[in-house]
Design a protein around this motif. Structure first.
Motif, PDB file in Angstrom:
ATOM      1  N   LEU A  18      -2.223   0.454 -39.573  1.00 37.51           N
ATOM      2  CA  LEU A  18      -3.022  -0.264 -40.567  1.00 37.51           C
ATOM      3  C   LEU A  18      -4.394   0.384 -40.631  1.00 37.51           C
ATOM      4  CD1 LEU A  18      -2.402  -4.077 -39.879  1.00 37.51           C
ATOM      5  CD2 LEU A  18      -1.695  -2.812 -41.907  1.00 37.51           C
ATOM      6  N   ARG A  19      -5.022   0.243 -41.790  1.00 38.67           N
ATOM      7  CA  ARG A  19      -6.390   0.715 -41.966  1.00 38.67           C
ATOM      8  C   ARG A  19      -7.243  -0.446 -42.435  1.00 38.67           C
ATOM      9  NH1 ARG A  19      -9.158   4.426 -46.579  1.00 38.67           N
ATOM     10  NH2 ARG A  19     -10.645   5.595 -45.287  1.00 38.67           N
ATOM     11  N   LEU A  20      -8.210  -0.809 -41.601  1.00 47.67           N
ATOM     12  CA  LEU A  20      -9.143  -1.868 -41.952  1.00 47.67           C
ATOM     13  C   LEU A  20     -10.384  -1.278 -42.611  1.00 47.67           C
ATOM     14  CD1 LEU A  20      -9.023  -4.032 -38.695  1.00 47.67           C
ATOM     15  CD2 LEU A  20      -7.479  -4.065 -40.675  1.00 47.67           C
ATOM     16  N   ILE A  31     -25.844   0.271 -35.560  1.00 46.82           N
ATOM     17  CA  ILE A  31     -24.553   0.593 -34.957  1.00 46.82           C
ATOM     18  C   ILE A  31     -23.519  -0.351 -35.542  1.00 46.82           C
ATOM     19  CG2 ILE A  31     -23.238   0.697 -32.823  1.00 46.82           C
ATOM     20  CD1 ILE A  31     -25.878   1.310 -31.379  1.00 46.82           C
ATOM     21  N   TYR A  32     -22.457   0.227 -36.068  1.00 46.09           N
ATOM     22  CA  TYR A  32     -21.385  -0.564 -36.656  1.00 46.09           C
ATOM     23  C   TYR A  32     -20.246  -0.679 -35.648  1.00 46.09           C
ATOM     24  CZ  TYR A  32     -23.655  -0.319 -41.188  1.00 46.09           C
ATOM     25  OH  TYR A  32     -24.537  -0.463 -42.222  1.00 46.09           O
ATOM     26  N   ASN A  33     -19.789  -1.889 -35.459  1.00 49.42           N
ATOM     27  CA  ASN A  33     -18.713  -2.152 -34.499  1.00 49.42           C
ATOM     28  C   ASN A  33     -17.524  -2.816 -35.177  1.00 49.42           C
ATOM     29  OD1 ASN A  33     -20.352  -1.445 -32.138  1.00 49.42           O
ATOM     30  ND2 ASN A  33     -21.423  -3.371 -32.521  1.00 49.42           N
ATOM     31  N   TRP A  34     -16.363  -2.529 -34.631  1.00 49.64           N
ATOM     32  CA  TRP A  34     -15.181  -3.352 -34.888  1.00 49.64           C
ATOM     33  C   TRP A  34     -14.887  -4.108 -33.592  1.00 49.64           C
ATOM     34  CZ3 TRP A  34     -12.860  -4.642 -39.271  1.00 49.64           C
ATOM     35  CH2 TRP A  34     -13.026  -3.822 -40.386  1.00 49.64           C
ATOM     36  N   ALA A  35     -14.792  -5.419 -33.724  1.00 46.27           N
ATOM     37  CA  ALA A  35     -14.462  -6.267 -32.586  1.00 46.27           C
ATOM     38  C   ALA A  35     -13.190  -7.043 -32.916  1.00 46.27           C
ATOM     39  CB  ALA A  35     -15.610  -7.227 -32.285  1.00 46.27           C
ATOM     40  N   SER A  68     -14.576   5.144 -38.523  1.00 46.74           N
ATOM     41  CA  SER A  68     -15.307   6.089 -39.367  1.00 46.74           C
ATOM     42  C   SER A  68     -16.174   5.301 -40.339  1.00 46.74           C
ATOM     43  CB  SER A  68     -14.347   7.008 -40.119  1.00 46.74           C
ATOM     44  OG  SER A  68     -13.500   6.261 -40.971  1.00 46.74           O
ATOM     45  N   ARG A  69     -17.093   5.990 -40.982  1.00 45.92           N
ATOM     46  CA  ARG A  69     -17.965   5.309 -41.935  1.00 45.92           C
ATOM     47  C   ARG A  69     -18.267   6.213 -43.100  1.00 45.92           C
ATOM     48  NH1 ARG A  69     -23.362   3.948 -38.666  1.00 45.92           N
ATOM     49  NH2 ARG A  69     -24.143   3.376 -40.734  1.00 45.92           N
ATOM     50  N   ASP A  70     -18.447   5.591 -44.240  1.00 43.91           N
ATOM     51  CA  ASP A  70     -18.865   6.280 -45.455  1.00 43.91           C
ATOM     52  C   ASP A  70     -20.201   5.661 -45.835  1.00 43.91           C
ATOM     53  OD1 ASP A  70     -19.347   7.177 -48.051  1.00 43.91           O
ATOM     54  OD2 ASP A  70     -17.216   7.241 -48.543  1.00 43.91           O
ATOM     55  N   ASN A  71     -21.287   6.327 -45.471  1.00 46.07           N
ATOM     56  CA  ASN A  71     -22.617   5.761 -45.706  1.00 46.07           C
ATOM     57  C   ASN A  71     -22.904   5.582 -47.194  1.00 46.07           C
ATOM     58  OD1 ASN A  71     -23.201   5.613 -42.949  1.00 46.07           O
ATOM     59  ND2 ASN A  71     -24.024   7.694 -42.900  1.00 46.07           N
ATOM     60  N   ALA A  72     -22.364   6.442 -48.021  1.00 49.91           N
ATOM     61  CA  ALA A  72     -22.605   6.341 -49.467  1.00 49.91           C
ATOM     62  C   ALA A  72     -21.968   5.076 -50.051  1.00 49.91           C
ATOM     63  CB  ALA A  72     -22.066   7.574 -50.172  1.00 49.91           C
ATOM     64  N   LYS A  73     -20.879   4.633 -49.419  1.00 53.14           N
ATOM     65  CA  LYS A  73     -20.179   3.444 -49.895  1.00 53.14           C
ATOM     66  C   LYS A  73     -20.489   2.207 -49.055  1.00 53.14           C
ATOM     67  CE  LYS A  73     -16.221   5.969 -51.814  1.00 53.14           C
ATOM     68  NZ  LYS A  73     -14.739   6.119 -51.789  1.00 53.14           N
ATOM     69  N   ASN A  74     -21.364   2.353 -48.061  1.00 49.05           N
ATOM     70  CA  ASN A  74     -21.672   1.236 -47.150  1.00 49.05           C
ATOM     71  C   ASN A  74     -20.388   0.623 -46.586  1.00 49.05           C
ATOM     72  OD1 ASN A  74     -24.415   1.575 -47.700  1.00 49.05           O
ATOM     73  ND2 ASN A  74     -24.401   0.029 -49.324  1.00 49.05           N
ATOM     74  N   THR A  75     -19.479   1.475 -46.176  1.00 50.40           N
ATOM     75  CA  THR A  75     -18.172   1.024 -45.725  1.00 50.40           C
ATOM     76  C   THR A  75     -17.833   1.645 -44.373  1.00 50.40           C
ATOM     77  OG1 THR A  75     -17.405   0.787 -48.003  1.00 50.40           O
ATOM     78  CG2 THR A  75     -15.716   0.863 -46.305  1.00 50.40           C
ATOM     79  N   VAL A  76     -17.259   0.827 -43.511  1.00 45.43           N
ATOM     80  CA  VAL A  76     -16.791   1.279 -42.210  1.00 45.43           C
ATOM     81  C   VAL A  76     -15.286   1.020 -42.150  1.00 45.43           C
ATOM     82  CG1 VAL A  76     -17.035   1.046 -39.709  1.00 45.43           C
ATOM     83  CG2 VAL A  76     -18.995   0.639 -41.196  1.00 45.43           C
ATOM     84  N   TYR A  77     -14.571   1.960 -41.551  1.00 45.24           N
ATOM     85  CA  TYR A  77     -13.117   1.865 -41.494  1.00 45.24           C
ATOM     86  C   TYR A  77     -12.649   1.830 -40.038  1.00 45.24           C
ATOM     87  CZ  TYR A  77     -13.732   3.645 -46.249  1.00 45.24           C
ATOM     88  OH  TYR A  77     -14.133   3.821 -47.556  1.00 45.24           O
ATOM     89  N   LEU A  78     -11.476   1.278 -39.857  1.00 44.86           N
ATOM     90  CA  LEU A  78     -10.799   1.354 -38.566  1.00 44.86           C
ATOM     91  C   LEU A  78      -9.337   1.709 -38.834  1.00 44.86           C
ATOM     92  CD1 LEU A  78     -11.198   1.031 -35.489  1.00 44.86           C
ATOM     93  CD2 LEU A  78     -10.243  -1.283 -35.736  1.00 44.86           C
ATOM     94  N   GLN A  79      -8.984   2.951 -38.531  1.00 47.31           N
ATOM     95  CA  GLN A  79      -7.602   3.382 -38.642  1.00 47.31           C
ATOM     96  C   GLN A  79      -6.905   3.046 -37.330  1.00 47.31           C
ATOM     97  OE1 GLN A  79      -5.845   4.847 -41.279  1.00 47.31           O
ATOM     98  NE2 GLN A  79      -4.077   4.541 -39.936  1.00 47.31           N
TER      99      GLN A  79
END
Length: 111
Positions: A18-20, A31-35, A68-79
Motif C-alpha cells: 500500500l502507498r499512504l 520533521i514529517y513522521n508516519w506513526a 518520501s516527500r514532495d515539498n512542491a506538493k506539500n505531500t509525504v508518502y509512505l510506501q
C-alpha cells in the motif's frame, strides 16, 4: 490552522503493498513522521523524514517501508511493502516540532 489529511489505507493481503499519502495544507519546515497505533497498543513513530530528505525507520519496518516527500506538493508518502498482519493499525501523519496530527487512515492486513 494547519490540516494534515491522510489517504491510501485499506484492506490488503499479507505480502501485499500500500502507498499512504499525507497532504499538508501549507508548507512547513519540520520533521514529517508516519506513526501507527494498533488496537490496544501505544502509538509509535515508524518513519521520519527531514526537510533535506534524511530518513529514519523503526527496526520493525526497515527494508519494507519507504518514506518520501514532495515539498512542491506539500505531500509525504509512505510506501509499504511485504505487509504483515502485525502492520495492521491506524496510520497517522505528524509534523514536529509543531506536533500537528492528521486523523489517520486504517490499514488492515488480513487474508
Amino acid at each position: 490552522q494547519v490540516q494534515l489529511v491522510e489517504s491510501g489505507g485499506g484492506l490488503v493481503q499479507p505480502g501485499g503493498s500500500l502507498r499512504l499519502s499525507c497532504v499538508v495544507s501549507r508548507s512547513i519546515f519540520g520533521i514529517y513522521n508516519w506513526a501507527r497505533q494498533a488496537p490496544g497498543k501505544q502509538r509509535e513513530v515508524v518513519a521520519s523524514i527531514t526537510h533535506d530528505g534524511s530518513t529514519r525507520y523503526v527496526d520493525s519496518v526497515k527494508g519494507r517501508f519507504t518514506i518520501s516527500r514532495d515539498n512542491a506538493k506539500n505531500t509525504v508518502y509512505l510506501q509499504m511493502n511485504s505487509l504483515q498482519p502485525e502492520d495492521t493499525a491506524v496510520y497517522y501523519c505528524n509534523v514536529q516540532p509543531m506536533n500537528y496530527w492528521g486523523k489517520g487512515t486504517l490499514v488492515t492486513v488480513s487474508s
